[in-house]
Design an enzyme around this catalytic site. Structure first.
Site, short mmCIF file in Angstrom:
data_model
loop_
_atom_site.label_atom_id
_atom_site.label_comp_id
_atom_site.label_asym_id
_atom_site.label_seq_id
_atom_site.Cartn_x
_atom_site.Cartn_y
_atom_site.Cartn_z
N GLN A 1 42.10 35.94 40.68
CA GLN A 1 41.57 36.55 39.45
C GLN A 1 40.43 35.70 38.88
OE1 GLN A 1 45.30 36.43 39.60
NE2 GLN A 1 44.96 38.27 40.74
N ASP B 1 36.81 39.53 41.63
CA ASP B 1 35.98 40.18 42.65
C ASP B 1 34.57 39.58 42.73
OD1 ASP B 1 38.10 42.03 43.12
OD2 ASP B 1 37.47 43.07 41.29
N LYS C 1 35.11 35.05 45.74
CA LYS C 1 35.64 33.67 45.88
C LYS C 1 35.98 33.37 47.32
CE LYS C 1 38.93 34.56 42.83
NZ LYS C 1 38.47 35.80 42.21
N GLY D 1 43.35 39.67 46.18
CA GLY D 1 43.11 40.11 47.57
C GLY D 1 41.95 39.34 48.13
N HIS D 2 42.03 39.03 49.41
CA HIS D 2 41.02 38.16 49.99
C HIS D 2 41.07 38.41 51.50
CE1 HIS D 2 40.63 33.57 51.02
NE2 HIS D 2 39.73 34.28 51.63
P1 IMP Z 1 47.73 42.89 36.68
O1 IMP Z 1 47.26 41.54 37.09
O2 IMP Z 1 48.17 43.74 37.84
O3 IMP Z 1 48.74 42.85 35.58
O4 IMP Z 1 46.46 43.68 36.07
C1 IMP Z 1 45.87 43.31 34.83
C2 IMP Z 1 44.35 43.46 34.88
O5 IMP Z 1 43.78 42.48 35.73
C3 IMP Z 1 43.86 44.82 35.43
O6 IMP Z 1 42.68 45.20 34.74
C4 IMP Z 1 43.55 44.51 36.88
O7 IMP Z 1 42.59 45.41 37.42
C5 IMP Z 1 42.99 43.10 36.74
N1 IMP Z 1 43.12 42.31 37.97
C6 IMP Z 1 44.24 41.72 38.44
N2 IMP Z 1 43.99 41.07 39.59
C7 IMP Z 1 42.69 41.21 39.83
C8 IMP Z 1 41.82 40.74 40.88
O8 IMP Z 1 42.22 40.01 41.80
N3 IMP Z 1 40.51 41.13 40.78
C9 IMP Z 1 40.04 41.91 39.76
N4 IMP Z 1 40.81 42.36 38.77
C10 IMP Z 1 42.12 42.02 38.81
#
Ligand code: IMP
Length: 422
Positions: free
Chosen positions: A223, A14, A17, A41-42
């Protein structure tokens, strides 16, 4: 021969990017996603309309730009097709899409497994996953039983689904969770495979051919470094490699093919989900940053935890990724505070350190050492670094000084165009 430029998150995601990606994507011949899935998400705004992408690479909106989903991505075909249908309905051709035959497919049982595992974790152990099946899909990839795009569009699909469902149902049953139905999944997913078939190809050779033809390439990271399965605050991480290594393993490009590596950050920091966060301001300051920066999840609306920028962590991201340029967003937001802080080192058991570690004990023990800066500045309509208020320059110069990396992009407002390119 050209090289691939990369945009990566340096903290917990977040960082904005998308803004830098949008700018660079319009100039690229090829845009590539290499890791993660629809946990990312974007949002892109084109002709006054907002498009929320979770899987489609940004280049999909630019005719003539190839939009490639690499082998390292986990694809939920239902989500991807939904995104593509929105674009098609708005008159976009999606013929520029290419999907790796080796990308893994997120199946309904992955989503159920994600929900089940998270529900079973004790309050302090919850990861706060996005519940999109990301982790369980990557588990299957490494267990070597994943369903790949080549299976989804081919004749190995049915047998693999039946085998996987049999095994998953043993786990679901033992945990009192609803079982899934292999035949229903096959019936639903085969048409999805038929829809996507024409876009599926060998993207590894395709990308190398593009480099040979000197096409400009952009890898859009998802991420961020501190969520990396190896380099992040394990276990509070995602299940992929969002740092630079994931570009090679998620595309088939080599280390020699990497050009610029842009690390994106905010002038402060934030985190969603659980896990340690040394410069967190779980107080009025954090609340103020959250409101000023609109720090709420784009899809989930979850309030983000907020705090000061941590240069110890940033320097770790610089090291791990070989970052060649920084992109700093929300300079306008930090300027709204009368004064603000920058963490320049940690106090670790009475000793000053600038070495970051994701070790849980280290994270618990460290106390941030801050430098303070004067805020209360307005960016106005500054279009270059030189036109920025003096106080803003002092902050950016200090970040450059302590990281040794030039600031190449500066986000000065919420709008897509509010970006200074240096
Ligand atoms: P997962 O990727 O759904 O397995 O989540 C694992 C961790 O990564 C959690 O704390 C999510 O909130 C975090 N996370 C996954 N994708 C994102 C992203 O695009 N932005 C911020 N946090 C993320």
């Amino acid at each position: 021969m050209s090289k691939i430029d990369i945009v990566l998150g340096t903290f917990f995601g977040d960082e904005g990017k998308g803004k830098v990606i949008d700018y660079l994507a319009t100039k690229a011949d090829v845009t590539v996603r290499c890791s993660g899935g629809n946990n990312a998400g974007h949002t892109i705004q084109v002709n006054g309309k907002k498009y929320a992408f979770h899987l489609a690479p940004s280049g999909i909106l630019t005719p003539g730009t190839l939009a490639v989903i690499g082998n390292g991505v986990v694809i939920d075909p239902r989500v991807l097709i939904e995104e593509l249908e929105v674009l098609k309905n708005d008159g976009y051709s999606i013929d520029n899409l290419r999907i790796s035959d080796k990308a893994s497919v997120i199946m309904p049982y992955h989503i159920e497994m994600d929900k089940m595992l998270e529900a079973q974790r004790a309050p302090g152990d919850k990861i706060g996953t996005t519940a999109r099946g990301i982790g369980p899909c990557y588990c299957d990839k490494y267990e070597r039983c994943a369903i790949r795009m080549e299976d989804l569009i081919g004749d190995t699909f049915e047998e693999k689904v039946r085998k996987n469902v049999k095994n998953k149902n043993i786990i679901f049953k033992a945990n009192g969770w609803d079982e899934v139905d292999a035949e229903a999944i096959i019936a639903e997913y085969q048409p999805l495979g038929a829809y996507l078939k024409k876009y599926v190809c060998d993207t590894i050779n395709l990308l190398h051919d593009c480099l040979e033809k000197d096409m400009s390439m952009l890898c859009e990271g998802a991420q961020a470094t501190l969520l990396d399965i190896d380099f992040g605050s394990y276990p509070f991480v995602t299940s992929s490699s969002p740092s630079v290594g994931g570009v090679c393993t998620g595309t088939g490009l080599s280390a020699h093919d990497i050009g610029e590596v842009y690390g994106v950050l905010k002038a402060y920091s934030s985190r969603v989900g659980e896990g340690p966060y040394i410069t967190e301001q779980n107080n009025e300051i954090g609340d103020t940053i959250r409101e000023l920066g609109h720090e709420y999840g784009a899809t989930t609306k979850r309030p983000r935890r907020c705090g000061w920028l941590d240069l110890v962590a940033l320097n770790y991201a610089v090291k791990v990724n070989g970052i060649t340029g920084l992109a700093i967003n929300h300079l306008d937001t930090i300027g709204k505070l009368p004064r603000f802080k920058l963490c320049v080192a940690y106090d670790y058991n009475g000793e000053r350190t600038t070495n970051y570690s994701t070790n849980a004990k280290f994270q618990e023990t460290c106390k941030p050492i801050y430098e303070e800066f004067e805020g209360d500045f307005e960016i106005g309509d500054a279009k270059s670094f030189e036109q920025l208020p003096e106080k803003a320059k002092v902050y950016l110069n200090r970040i450059e000084e302590l990281t040794g990396v030039p600031v190449k992009f500066i986000g000065t407002g919420a709008g897509r165009e509010e970006l200074i390119v240096r």
